[in-house]
Design an enzyme around this catalytic site. Structure first.
Site, PDB file in Angstrom:
ATOM      1  N   LYS A 153       0.842  -1.190   0.000  1.00 60.85           N
ATOM      2  CA  LYS A 153       0.000   0.000   0.000  1.00 60.85           C
ATOM      3  C   LYS A 153       0.879   1.242   0.000  1.00 60.85           C
ATOM      4  O   LYS A 153       2.008   1.137   0.489  1.00 60.85           O
ATOM      5  CB  LYS A 153      -0.955   0.033   1.180  1.00 60.85           C
ATOM      6  CG  LYS A 153      -0.380  -0.267   2.550  1.00 60.85           C
ATOM      7  CD  LYS A 153       0.799   0.435   3.106  1.00 60.85           C
ATOM      8  CE  LYS A 153       0.733   1.903   3.354  1.00 60.85           C
ATOM      9  NZ  LYS A 153       2.027   2.437   3.944  1.00 60.85           N
ATOM     10  N   TYR A 191      -4.508   4.131   6.450  1.00 56.99           N
ATOM     11  CA  TYR A 191      -5.032   3.201   7.458  1.00 56.99           C
ATOM     12  C   TYR A 191      -6.312   3.741   8.095  1.00 56.99           C
ATOM     13  O   TYR A 191      -7.220   2.980   8.432  1.00 56.99           O
ATOM     14  CB  TYR A 191      -3.988   2.924   8.554  1.00 56.99           C
ATOM     15  CG  TYR A 191      -2.829   2.086   8.091  1.00 56.99           C
ATOM     16  CD1 TYR A 191      -2.943   0.704   8.001  1.00 56.99           C
ATOM     17  CD2 TYR A 191      -1.620   2.660   7.733  1.00 56.99           C
ATOM     18  CE1 TYR A 191      -1.886  -0.076   7.567  1.00 56.99           C
ATOM     19  CE2 TYR A 191      -0.551   1.884   7.301  1.00 56.99           C
ATOM     20  CZ  TYR A 191      -0.688   0.521   7.218  1.00 56.99           C
ATOM     21  OH  TYR A 191       0.357  -0.255   6.787  1.00 56.99           O
TER      22      TYR A 191
HETATM   23  P1  NAD Z   1      12.509   1.504   2.275  1.00 56.95           P
HETATM   24  O1  NAD Z   1      13.082   2.770   1.751  1.00 56.95           O
HETATM   25  O2  NAD Z   1      13.108   0.931   3.507  1.00 56.95           O
HETATM   26  O3  NAD Z   1      12.548   0.378   1.142  1.00 56.95           O
HETATM   27  C1  NAD Z   1      12.446   0.677  -0.221  1.00 56.95           C
HETATM   28  C2  NAD Z   1      13.402  -0.190  -1.008  1.00 56.95           C
HETATM   29  O4  NAD Z   1      13.315   0.211  -2.373  1.00 56.95           O
HETATM   30  C3  NAD Z   1      14.869  -0.013  -0.589  1.00 56.95           C
HETATM   31  O5  NAD Z   1      15.490  -1.263  -0.517  1.00 56.95           O
HETATM   32  C4  NAD Z   1      15.468   0.810  -1.714  1.00 56.95           C
HETATM   33  O6  NAD Z   1      16.848   0.518  -1.938  1.00 56.95           O
HETATM   34  C5  NAD Z   1      14.636   0.346  -2.906  1.00 56.95           C
HETATM   35  N1  NAD Z   1      14.634   1.307  -4.007  1.00 56.95           N
HETATM   36  C6  NAD Z   1      14.747   0.981  -5.295  1.00 56.95           C
HETATM   37  N2  NAD Z   1      14.733   2.069  -6.066  1.00 56.95           N
HETATM   38  C7  NAD Z   1      14.609   3.125  -5.237  1.00 56.95           C
HETATM   39  C8  NAD Z   1      14.556   4.535  -5.456  1.00 56.95           C
HETATM   40  N3  NAD Z   1      14.578   5.065  -6.678  1.00 56.95           N
HETATM   41  N4  NAD Z   1      14.446   5.322  -4.380  1.00 56.95           N
HETATM   42  C9  NAD Z   1      14.380   4.808  -3.129  1.00 56.95           C
HETATM   43  N5  NAD Z   1      14.429   3.470  -2.876  1.00 56.95           N
HETATM   44  C10 NAD Z   1      14.554   2.639  -3.923  1.00 56.95           C
HETATM   45  O7  NAD Z   1      10.957   1.773   2.468  1.00 56.95           O
HETATM   46  P2  NAD Z   1       9.891   0.868   3.246  1.00 56.95           P
HETATM   47  O8  NAD Z   1       9.496   1.569   4.493  1.00 56.95           O
HETATM   48  O9  NAD Z   1      10.372  -0.514   3.332  1.00 56.95           O
HETATM   49  O10 NAD Z   1       8.619   0.979   2.260  1.00 56.95           O
HETATM   50  C11 NAD Z   1       8.532   0.246   1.061  1.00 56.95           C
HETATM   51  C12 NAD Z   1       7.058   0.042   0.704  1.00 56.95           C
HETATM   52  O11 NAD Z   1       6.435  -0.712   1.715  1.00 56.95           O
HETATM   53  C13 NAD Z   1       6.234   1.329   0.584  1.00 56.95           C
HETATM   54  O12 NAD Z   1       5.294   1.198  -0.440  1.00 56.95           O
HETATM   55  C14 NAD Z   1       5.523   1.433   1.908  1.00 56.95           C
HETATM   56  O13 NAD Z   1       4.305   2.136   1.839  1.00 56.95           O
HETATM   57  C15 NAD Z   1       5.312  -0.025   2.227  1.00 56.95           C
HETATM   58  N6  NAD Z   1       5.225  -0.266   3.671  1.00 56.95           N
HETATM   59  C16 NAD Z   1       4.173  -0.933   4.149  1.00 56.95           C
HETATM   60  C17 NAD Z   1       4.062  -1.179   5.493  1.00 56.95           C
HETATM   61  C18 NAD Z   1       2.886  -1.974   6.002  1.00 56.95           C
HETATM   62  O14 NAD Z   1       2.724  -2.058   7.216  1.00 56.95           O
HETATM   63  N7  NAD Z   1       2.102  -2.587   5.140  1.00 56.95           N
HETATM   64  C19 NAD Z   1       5.022  -0.721   6.384  1.00 56.95           C
HETATM   65  C20 NAD Z   1       6.115  -0.034   5.870  1.00 56.95           C
HETATM   66  C21 NAD Z   1       6.204   0.192   4.510  1.00 56.95           C
END
Ligand code: NAD
Length: 394
Positions: free
Chosen positions: A157, A245
């Site tokens: 999401k 949420y």
């Molecule tokens: P994060 O930044 O930790 O992870 C993103 C990943 O994408 C990283 O490994 C990064 O290297 C990679 N990536 C590839 N290309 C990129 C670019 N151009 N710029 C930045 N990063 C790039 O973020 P996250 O918190 O893990 O979030 C990732 C996804 O998961 C989002 O869509 C977020 O909404 C979702 N999320 C959902 C929940 C949930 O509870 N369902 C919780 C946290 C995050």
């Protein structure tokens, strides 16, 4: 305009009217998960899940795309608790990081992909499902490429930045005859399922109002928050990230779709975190039954994940409501306050196994692409209501 969305929403309305709760939830199962209630709102006897784990060769193979915070800290460890899902492949721009996790999870290094050779995953029969855990602005591209590679898709999401992208994702999955599910974990989490059941079964009396608050402090030094400050990668601000949420809760607790929306938005002037995305959004939704939902979303206050449901006979408080663990549910009525204890389950494992079950039984998942599209559409209307100061009829 959105034919598949309309069809999906009316399917849910029918299920709701038929008393099955939102999106075909089996409420009987939810009731069964309540343990040691101080006073039983839900009367059914406990019915713990007896379903055994499938043997490894029968589990569906998953590839995780994006090895960031959420993927590595929550999703990848949760495969250990899955009954139908196993982690078999990784997609990352950082080979060394992917190799480290491949070793940790026993993944064959030949199953490591990068963003350039990602499409060749089509030739890997070990991969059945692709889980997109990238910044929001990348969800559409990688979901569509994954579906075109012949794989089923789980997407984090919010589904995508725009309704057009969401529709393109749905079209790609349909064309490839693959399932597309949005990872709305709260809709698989026992405390939230119990809340839906209690609200929709009339145990709180007639539903009048819902409040839902989701907030956290955006940290400009955290790499996972840097892309969240950029509109192109995040799609929006706190609303797209966590206010979703609050919106979801109002929709799944009522089992209805809002008919009117009003909203206000405010970002602290001069705060460099909010040059491109908003800090605070408060919005009100009116539902066909007359329920009003007051929802808040913020990047400015400390960790808050709270839902309250106000019925004519009782008030339900779920706080924390949408955390990973340690939920707390209290019912308040004329007899006082009763805490409802429910067995905590790994909601990530539950949602991943749900998609596998949908694939194995060729059923529509409970939270398909249309569910993600509807939220993106409503969030756009919330922004419009805030910008114009007008109540928007949906
Ligand atoms: P994060 O930044 O930790 O992870 C993103 C990943 O994408 C990283 O490994 C990064 O290297 C990679 N990536 C590839 N290309 C990129 C670019 N151009 N710029 C930045 N990063 C790039 O973020 P996250 O918190 O893990 O979030 C990732 C996804 O998961 C989002 O869509 C977020 O909404 C979702 N999320 C959902 C929940 C949930 O509870 N369902 C919780 C946290 C995050």
């Amino acid at each position: 305009m959105f034919d598949s969305l309309k069809k999906e929403l009316s399917r849910r309305a029918l299920l709701h009217k038929a008393g099955f709760g939102l999106m075909g939830l089996s409420v009987a199962g939810v009731v069964g998960q309540i343990i040691k209630p101080v006073r039983t709102f839900a009367q059914a006897a406990p019915a713990p899940s007896k379903e055994p784990s499938l043997p490894p060769e029968k589990k569906l193979g998953w590839a995780v795309v994006g090895l960031g915070k959420f993927a590595t800290e929550q999703i990848m460890p949760s495969f250990a608790e899955c009954k139908r899902s196993k982690l078999v492949a990784l997609v990352s721009g950082d080979r060394a990081k992917a190799e480290k996790y491949a070793q940790q999870y026993g993944i064959n290094p030949k199953n490591i992909y990068n963003y350039q050779n990602y499409d060749s995953i089509r030739n890997n029969p070990e991969v059945d499902v692709i889980y997109i855990i990238l910044p929001n602005g990348m969800h559409a591209e990688y979901s569509i490429r994954g579906a075109q590679a012949g794989k089923h898709i789980m997407c984090e999401k919010p589904m995508a930045n725009t309704v057009e992208e969401c529709q393109a994702m749905i079209n790609a999955a349909n064309k490839a005859n693959r399932k597309l599910m949005i990872a709305y974990r709260a809709q698989y989490e026992p405390y939230n399922l119990a809340t839906i059941q209690l609200a929709q079964s009339g145990k709180l009396g007639k539903l009048k109002s819902i409040t839902s608050d989701h907030g956290r402090t955006l940290n400009p030094k955290d790499p996972a928050d840097i892309w969240r400050m950029q509109k192109k990668l995040a799609g929006g601000g706190s609303l797209y990230d966590i206010g979703i949420y609050s919106l979801q809760a109002a929709r799944y607790i009522t089992g209805e779709e809002p008919v009117a929306i009003s909203a206000m938005m405010y970002s602290t002037p001069g705060d460099s975190r909010f040059r491109e995305v908003e800090e605070n959004v408060n919005f009100v939704l009116r539902f066909p039954s007359g329920v009003l939902a007051n929802c808040t979303s913020s990047y400015g206050y400390s960790n808050t994940k709270r839902i309250q449901v106000f019925g004519s006979d009782a008030v339900l408080e779920l706080d924390p409501a949408t955390d990973y663990y340690k939920h707390r549910l209290v019912i308040k009525d004329k007899n006082g306050n009763q805490e409802q204890k429910i067995e905590e389950k790994n909601q990530f494992a539950l949602e991943m196994d749900h998609l596998c079950e949908s694939i194995m039984q060729n059923k529509q998942p409970k939270t398909p692409g249309e569910e993600g599209l509807q939220d993106v559409r409503l969030m756009q209307l919330i922004y419009e209501a805030a910008r114009t100061g007008k109540t928007i009829k949906v």
